[in-house]
Design a protein around this motif. Structure first.
Motif, PDB file in Angstrom:
ATOM      1  N   LEU A 161       0.904  -1.190   0.015  1.00 27.25           N
ATOM      2  CA  LEU A 161      -0.087  -0.053  -0.077  1.00 27.25           C
ATOM      3  C   LEU A 161       0.944   1.175   0.091  1.00 27.25           C
ATOM      4  N   ASN A 162       1.996   1.179   0.664  1.00 21.60           N
ATOM      5  CA  ASN A 162       2.671   2.194   1.121  1.00 21.60           C
ATOM      6  C   ASN A 162       3.532   2.790  -0.552  1.00 21.60           C
ATOM      7  N   VAL A 163       3.923   1.795  -1.165  1.00 12.00           N
ATOM      8  CA  VAL A 163       4.687   2.059  -2.454  1.00 12.00           C
ATOM      9  C   VAL A 163       3.683   2.586  -3.291  1.00 12.00           C
ATOM     10  N   ILE A 164       2.378   1.811  -3.368  1.00 10.67           N
ATOM     11  CA  ILE A 164       1.523   2.476  -4.303  1.00 10.67           C
ATOM     12  C   ILE A 164       1.241   3.949  -3.953  1.00 10.67           C
ATOM     13  N   LYS A 165       0.876   4.290  -2.752  1.00 13.84           N
ATOM     14  CA  LYS A 165       0.499   5.751  -2.462  1.00 13.84           C
ATOM     15  C   LYS A 165       1.805   6.580  -2.805  1.00 13.84           C
ATOM     16  N   SER A 166       3.111   5.942  -2.698  1.00 14.12           N
ATOM     17  CA  SER A 166       4.148   7.004  -2.940  1.00 14.12           C
ATOM     18  C   SER A 166       4.112   7.128  -4.327  1.00 14.12           C
ATOM     19  N   LEU A 167       3.984   6.137  -5.087  1.00 17.91           N
ATOM     20  CA  LEU A 167       3.946   6.382  -6.728  1.00 17.91           C
ATOM     21  C   LEU A 167       2.870   7.459  -7.199  1.00 17.91           C
ATOM     22  N   GLN A 168       2.035   7.433  -6.289  1.00 18.44           N
ATOM     23  CA  GLN A 168       0.947   8.485  -6.780  1.00 18.44           C
ATOM     24  C   GLN A 168       1.031   9.774  -6.161  1.00 18.44           C
ATOM     25  N   VAL A 169       2.043   9.904  -5.257  1.00 18.04           N
ATOM     26  CA  VAL A 169       2.294  11.189  -4.795  1.00 18.04           C
ATOM     27  C   VAL A 169       1.950  12.541  -5.709  1.00 18.04           C
ATOM     28  N   PHE A 170       1.112  13.281  -5.174  1.00 14.53           N
ATOM     29  CA  PHE A 170       1.054  14.563  -5.939  1.00 14.53           C
ATOM     30  C   PHE A 170       0.715  15.626  -5.084  1.00 14.53           C
ATOM     31  N   ASP A 171      -0.034  15.786  -4.114  1.00 15.37           N
ATOM     32  CA  ASP A 171      -0.342  16.939  -3.317  1.00 15.37           C
ATOM     33  C   ASP A 171       0.917  17.541  -2.629  1.00 15.37           C
ATOM     34  N   LEU A 172       1.280  16.815  -1.979  1.00 15.82           N
ATOM     35  CA  LEU A 172       2.407  17.331  -1.111  1.00 15.82           C
ATOM     36  C   LEU A 172       3.456  17.859  -1.953  1.00 15.82           C
ATOM     37  N   ILE A 173       4.250  17.187  -3.030  1.00 13.26           N
ATOM     38  CA  ILE A 173       4.987  17.974  -4.029  1.00 13.26           C
ATOM     39  C   ILE A 173       4.417  19.296  -4.349  1.00 13.26           C
ATOM     40  N   TYR A 174       3.181  19.105  -4.848  1.00 13.30           N
ATOM     41  CA  TYR A 174       2.662  20.280  -5.468  1.00 13.30           C
ATOM     42  C   TYR A 174       2.661  21.630  -4.529  1.00 13.30           C
ATOM     43  N   ILE A 175       2.331  21.139  -3.190  1.00 17.10           N
ATOM     44  CA  ILE A 175       2.134  22.201  -2.212  1.00 17.10           C
ATOM     45  C   ILE A 175       3.500  22.817  -1.746  1.00 17.10           C
ATOM     46  N   MET A 176       4.287  21.845  -1.480  1.00 19.26           N
ATOM     47  CA  MET A 176       5.586  22.088  -0.897  1.00 19.26           C
ATOM     48  C   MET A 176       6.772  22.659  -1.940  1.00 19.26           C
ATOM     49  N   VAL A 177       6.636  22.026  -2.992  1.00 11.54           N
ATOM     50  CA  VAL A 177       7.526  22.477  -4.108  1.00 11.54           C
ATOM     51  C   VAL A 177       7.005  23.672  -4.863  1.00 11.54           C
ATOM     52  N   PRO A 206       5.142  24.966  -8.705  1.00 12.67           N
ATOM     53  CA  PRO A 206       5.783  25.346 -10.114  1.00 12.67           C
ATOM     54  C   PRO A 206       6.600  26.554  -9.953  1.00 12.67           C
ATOM     55  N   LYS A 207       6.608  27.289  -9.032  1.00 17.80           N
ATOM     56  CA  LYS A 207       7.268  28.792  -8.668  1.00 17.80           C
ATOM     57  C   LYS A 207       8.687  28.259  -8.356  1.00 17.80           C
ATOM     58  N   ASN A 208       8.716  27.203  -7.504  1.00 19.33           N
ATOM     59  CA  ASN A 208      10.258  26.831  -7.126  1.00 19.33           C
ATOM     60  C   ASN A 208      11.032  26.447  -8.231  1.00 19.33           C
ATOM     61  N   PRO A 209      12.358  27.113  -7.981  1.00 16.00           N
ATOM     62  CA  PRO A 209      13.347  27.047  -9.232  1.00 16.00           C
ATOM     63  C   PRO A 209      13.592  25.154  -9.474  1.00 16.00           C
ATOM     64  N   VAL A 210      13.477  24.597  -8.393  1.00 13.78           N
ATOM     65  CA  VAL A 210      13.760  23.043  -8.849  1.00 13.78           C
ATOM     66  C   VAL A 210      12.571  22.367  -9.065  1.00 13.78           C
ATOM     67  N   ASP A 247      11.072  21.597 -11.672  1.00 14.56           N
ATOM     68  CA  ASP A 247      11.098  20.614 -12.883  1.00 14.56           C
ATOM     69  C   ASP A 247      12.131  19.512 -12.354  1.00 14.56           C
ATOM     70  N   GLN A 248      12.930  19.573 -11.743  1.00 18.91           N
ATOM     71  CA  GLN A 248      13.819  18.589 -11.059  1.00 18.91           C
ATOM     72  C   GLN A 248      13.072  17.785  -9.920  1.00 18.91           C
ATOM     73  N   ALA A 249      12.118  18.245  -9.604  1.00 21.90           N
ATOM     74  CA  ALA A 249      11.404  17.706  -8.460  1.00 21.90           C
ATOM     75  C   ALA A 249      10.057  16.992  -8.614  1.00 21.90           C
ATOM     76  N   GLN A 250       9.790  17.192  -9.965  1.00 23.95           N
ATOM     77  CA  GLN A 250       8.555  16.646 -10.381  1.00 23.95           C
ATOM     78  C   GLN A 250       8.371  15.063 -10.277  1.00 23.95           C
ATOM     79  N   THR A 251       7.196  14.539  -9.867  1.00 24.10           N
ATOM     80  CA  THR A 251       7.053  13.005  -9.783  1.00 24.10           C
ATOM     81  C   THR A 251       6.207  12.843 -11.188  1.00 24.10           C
ATOM     82  N   ILE A 252       5.928  11.487 -11.156  1.00 25.06           N
ATOM     83  CA  ILE A 252       4.911  11.109 -12.382  1.00 25.06           C
ATOM     84  C   ILE A 252       3.583  11.777 -12.392  1.00 25.06           C
ATOM     85  N   VAL A 253       3.050  11.842 -11.170  1.00 22.25           N
ATOM     86  CA  VAL A 253       1.499  12.607 -11.150  1.00 22.25           C
ATOM     87  C   VAL A 253       1.953  13.959 -11.168  1.00 22.25           C
TER      88      VAL A 253
END
Ligand code: ATP
Ligand code: MG
Lengths: 315, 343
Positions: free
Chosen positions: A240-256, A258-262, A264-270
């Motif tokens: 379950l954990n791996v599936i959840k991780s592969l689907q991560v979106f919200d945390l990355i989008y909020i914490m990083v 589009p305005k963050n300089p990195v 593009d290098q911090a994008q996940t698949i979702v």
């Protein structure tokens, strides 16, 4: 004797009634079963199968904002192969998932503490650990953004006290993924703890006592009895954990974001899927991305199921 | 290795509930001791105290003259066979039996040899690579015993080890455990509520009631000279008949007891008259419940060839030499010369 006669008698008695439907008892039973799952199946069909099939279809189409859909065959998939952003996203997702797996040993550790016999305030601790799970990821992300702040975040202040230089947690490639994955662990830990705890509670106390009499110390009992006994639960939590991780979106989008300089290098698949599908409106290509994600999840889960034979014991 | 166990003034409370008020007990090396008593009387608790799985509230436990009251279970060198068998489900039979040896740090060769020996003794050789889930109840029981014997413990503790088995298997395993005891000559403490197990296996029976020891003695002592009403009623099956009131007073006792097998039954003459209620024909024996005029229902154990039916008129004659007299405190009273029940 009687036990073989009874069902026959019953089917004879039913014979008169069932003959008008021309169904055997077994078929009628099966039909009843199918009728029971029909509502769920319809729901799943609308909410689950249709979107998957539709995405699959879309992934072979070229779409535009005002154009219709034109069939382009495997073009998107070929494009994926040499899209550096996609590769970056895949690597990031893998790093995120690997770091996220640390949640499993942490959950085992805390669940074992909570499983101490005679522990008081158990439900209080359970609530405490579970709170992050039910907190909105947006709020979690924003709070952690502050915690990670380079100049005045408590984490760097703590590091400074210990004599370490400040770390730019959210503006360096790789580190940013690890930092966000840590937040993912923090917010998902409660759920894993609850699952593992329920696994721990199914281990018969007799086994611990027998092992104790057999001369096994606390650590030996843990590693030789408890862990193998809860290995099915651990496996479930890991999958379950791996599936959840592969689907991560919200945390990355909020914490990083589009305005963050990195970013593009911090994008996940979702997040990359989101960008392609909803920012660039290339729905065909976005569909190819999610279908690849689906394939990846199935492959990783399949691998886990294959590996489990080596370490999961089903009593 | 010796295996004598001494409990002095052992008390056990769970929070405010005292389960064992005070127990003093001496178990000699090599003895087969059976704890019996009604459900909830504290048999398992007492066994677990000896094992070290429960802490004593006060009092002391000595094994071979060593005070083990505060020692961890493993250090006491005792082996326990649980009612649930408590086999490790994820390990093969061989690994289960080897577990205590591995914990003791034995070498692989020694472990292998000991496991094979135990398997041979217990008829498990063909099952060594199986998991407990793939074994029958009797086989699991044997694995549990195997795991206990490989360590060569100072004493074995059994908590109702046969209660999950069917009657036939129970009979076989009972014999096997008795034979094991004769071979090993190791102290065994055995908890049961089965009369037959207690009577046939024990060198010494400890009768417990509400956490107190009512009597300790050999099976025959308990059967022939029960110290009080509780033991008299508990040991023996079918149960001893108790008669109170005038007939007992005539013997200078509050209660008089007579075992069903010590009453003669006749259709023509005898001391007490009654009608047959239920007659249970077991083949070798017949248990007859007789409704008497003076003493209510009296159970009689007669030979298998006695044929009586519900409603038959019968006469009962107790064997006066085998009467048990109990005073108003429920304790046994010495017989006095020439006492007689039916005048
Ligand atoms: N951990 C515990 N906490 C509180 N009370 C307990 C505990 N263990 C046992 N007891 C109580 O102690 C008493 C004796 O229990 P024990 O299990 O020793 O009985 P037993 O003689 O083995 O009964 P049985 O024949 O049913 O197995 C019971 O009244 C039981 O409720
Ligand atoms: Mg018990």
């Amino acid at each position: 004797m009687t036990d073989t006669v009874a069902p026959r008698l019953r089917s004879v008695a039913n014979g008169a009634k069932s003959s008008c439907f021309a169904l055997s008892e077994r078929q009628r039973e099966a039909l009843t079963g199918y009728l029971f799952i029909l509502p769920l199946f319809l729901g799943a069909a609308v909410l689950f199968f249709y979107p998957i099939l539709r995405s699959f279809e879309l992934s072979f189409m070229q779409t535009g904002v005002f154009k219709g859909e034109t069939f382009v065959g495997l073009k998107h998939y070929r494009h994926l192969m040499d899209d550096p952003k996609m590769w970056q996203a895949m690597v990031n997702s893998m790093i995120y998932a690997l770091v996220g797996l640390l949640e499993v040993p942490l959950a085992i550790f805390f669940a074992s503490l909570l499983n101490t016999p005679g522990l008081r305030f158990l439900s209080f601790y359970r609530v405490l650990f579970f709170l992050p799970v039910v907190t909105m990821p947006t709020a979690v992300g924003m709070v952690w953004q502050l915690l990670y702040n380079v100049d005045y975040g408590p984490i760097n202040q703590g590091l400074a006290l210990a004599g370490f230089p400040p770390v730019s947690w959210l503006t360096q490639p790789v580190i940013v993924i690890v930092a966000v994955a840590a937040v993912g662990i923090w917010s998902g830990l409660g759920q894993s703890i609850i699952l593992i705890l329920s696994g721990l509670q199914t281990v018969p106390p007799d086994l611990h006592e027998a092992a104790e009499m057999d001369g096994a110390g606390p650590l030996q009992r843990f590693f030789r009895i408890t862990l193998p006994m809860i290995s099915p639960t651990i496996f479930l939590v890991a999958v379950l954990n791996v599936i959840k991780s592969l689907q991560v979106f919200d945390l990355i989008y909020i914490m990083v974001g589009p305005k963050n300089p990195v970013f593009d290098q911090a994008q996940t698949i979702v997040t990359y899927f989101f960008e392609v599908g909803f920012v660039e409106h290339d729905r065909g290509y976005a569909a190819a991305i999610v279908i690849s994600l689906l394939a990846m999840i199935m492959m990783v889960t399949g691998l886990q199921f294959y590996l489990q034979k080596k370490w999961v014991h089903y009593g | 290795m010796m295996g004598n166990i001494v409990l002095s003034k052992v008390k056990k409370s769970f929070g405010p509930v005292t389960v064992i008020p005070q127990v003093d007990l001496d178990i000699a090396d090599g003895e087969f001791v059976v704890f019996v008593g009604p459900s909830g009387c504290g048999k398992s608790t007492l066994l677990r105290l000896i094992a070290g799985l429960e802490d004593t509230t006060s009092g002391s436990i000595m094994i071979d003259g060593r005070d083990v009251t505060d020692e961890a279970p493993a250090k006491r060198k005792l082996a326990m066979v649980f009612q649930s068998y408590a086999l490790y489900p994820h390990m093969t039979v061989a690994k289960n039996i080897a577990f205590p040896l591995r914990m003791a740090g034995e070498s692989a060769d020694v472990i292998d040899k000991k496991v094979k020996d135990a398997a041979r003794v217990l008829n498990l050789t063909n099952y060594l690579e199986r998991r407990p889930g793939q074994l029958s109840g009797g086989q699991r029981q044997r694995v549990a015993i195997g795991r206990a014997i490989v360590r060569q413990p100072t004493a074995f503790l059994f908590d109702e080890p046969l209660s999950n088995l069917d009657a036939a298997l129970r009979g076989t395993m009972r014999l096997e455990i008795s034979e094991l005891h004769q071979q090993l000559k190791t102290t065994m403490i055995y908890v049961t509520h089965d009369q037959v197990e207690a009577m046939t296996m024990a060198d010494k029976i400890v009768v417990l009631n509400a956490g107190n020891i009512e009597q300790v003695g050999s099976p025959m002592e308990l059967y022939q000279t029960p110290k009080n009403l509780f033991v008299a009623g508990f040991i023996g099956s079918p149960k001893m008949n108790f008669i109170e009131g005038a007939a007992a007073a005539k013997q200078g006792a509050k209660t008089v007891g007579i075992r069903p097998e010590h009453i003669a039954i006749s259709t023509t003459a005898g001391d007490w008259r009654g009608k047959v209620g239920v007659a249970e024909h077991l083949g070798s024996d017949t248990f007859i419940h007789v409704q008497t005029e003076e003493h209510g229902t009296i159970n009689v154990r007669a030979g298998g060839d006695v044929v009586v039916r519900n409603g038959d008129s019968v006469y009962l004659t107790p064997d006066v030499k085998r009467l048990h007299r109990f005073g108003s405190d429920g304790n046994f009273m010495r017989p006095h010369a020439g006492f007689h029940l039916a005048d």
